[in-house]
Design a protein around this motif. Structure first.
Motif: not given
Length: 344
Positions: A188-191, A197-202
């Protein structure tokens, strides 16, 4: 799209095949119709305008698609939108030149004599057959612009999104299938690094940290989960959802520890969420229960009454997906009744 869904194993989607077939038949009919029109017909001479109108139609179609999809964070659609705009700008000069030459040919034909009119008509006809053929530098310029734009979109949108999506899927597999927290967290950190700009990994990282904290019941894991949730709050300062998730984290811990400090942290987070979404019955109920744990009797009473009142509104409006469950409503009624008795 239809072939892709077949080969990727998503099954047959007849809608895509029918849609593609209708568009191809329409295109074939248009080609046959244009070829049957005489070369000197005004419909053929309007070809640049027709291309411009087609680009406008493509622009409208893409914007409508974005409205239906609920946002503009779709790299493939945005890239098409940018390319349509670039091609539309490149065609504007050609359309203006075509209209100017068409007007000039009409005026020349109207003012000339019989002999000169015939010569001018032939000259105009020859110009009309040439004026829509772009010069080689213009064609190379438009091609280079399209290639450059596509490359920039690929590097800035498609590849980061693809890398991010792949890393998220690998993280999901690491956690859901193998319960490997470290591997999932790293993915997830790599994503998040691949697509900043993507919120999904966070969101994935925050959710994973919360699950980890509930699993281990370690104070350090709760602190880490709160920190990850705060990262998401910083990115979505006006959304109630991250604040609610943070409140649920501390409320769940309070239900186990019964420590007032945990209830206070939950109440603070719920208070911020309620300010951003004041008409959510479940959120109001969680806020009331957290306030009840802090010992703030009057505040808990007011919050419980608000939650019950909002639940009544939902029942009157038949919003069955927003009803409070019987156990939660019973707890709120006890909180409200107990506070009312103390007030008396």
């Amino acid at each position: 799209a239809a072939i892709g869904t077949e080969f990727l194993g998503f099954g047959l989607d007849e809608r895509l095949w029918w849609l593609g077939g209708m568009w191809w038949l329409g295109w074939l009919g248009q080609v046959v119709w244009v070829r049957r029109v005489p070369e000197n017909d005004h419909l053929v001479r309007c070809r640049p305008q027709a291309i411009a109108h087609a680009l406008e139609a493509a622009n409208v179609a893409l914007l409508l698609h974005l409205l239906g999809a609920g946002g503009i964070a779709m790299p493939a659609v945005v890239q098409l939108l940018l390319l349509v705009w670039m091609l539309r700008a490149a065609l504007s000069d050609v359309v203006q030149e075509a209209e100017s030459e068409a007007n000039n040919s009409v005026s020349v034909n109207a003012s000339g004599s019989n002999t000169s009119g015939r010569l001018d008509a032939e000259s105009s006809s020859s110009r009309s057959s040439r004026k829509f053929v772009w010069s080689e530098p213009a064609m190379m310029g438009v091609l280079a612009t399209a290639v450059l734009g596509s490359g920039l979109c690929l590097l800035s949108g498609t590849l980061p999104e693809l890398t991010c999506r792949t890393a998220i899927e690998l993280g999901d597999a690491a956690w859901l299938e193998h319960r490997n927290f470290e591997a999932a967290f790293a993915r997830y950190t790599k994503a998040a690094e691949a697509d900043r700009f993507s919120l999904e990994p966070l969101e994935r990282t925050a959710s994973l940290s919360i699950q980890r904290a509930h699993q281990t019941q370690q104070e350090s894991d709760y602190a880490e989960a709160a920190r990850q949730q705060q990262v998401l709050i910083d990115r979505l300062p006006f959304s109630p959802h991250p604040y609610r998730s943070l409140g649920q984290l501390w409320l769940a811990r309070f239900e186990k520890t019964h420590e007032q400090h945990d209830a206070e942290l939950a109440a603070t987070a719920f208070d911020a969420a309620v300010k951003r979404y004041p008409y959510h019955a479940r959120l109001l109920s969680e806020w009331a229960l957290a306030l009840n744990g802090t010992g703030k009797t009057s505040n808990a009473q007011a919050a419980a009454r608000r939650a019950l009142a909002q639940d009544d509104v939902n029942h009157r409006a038949s919003h069955d997906d927003k009803y409070l469950d019987a156990a939660t409503r019973s707890r709120l009624e006890r909180v409200s009744a107990a506070k009312a008795d103390e007030a008396n």
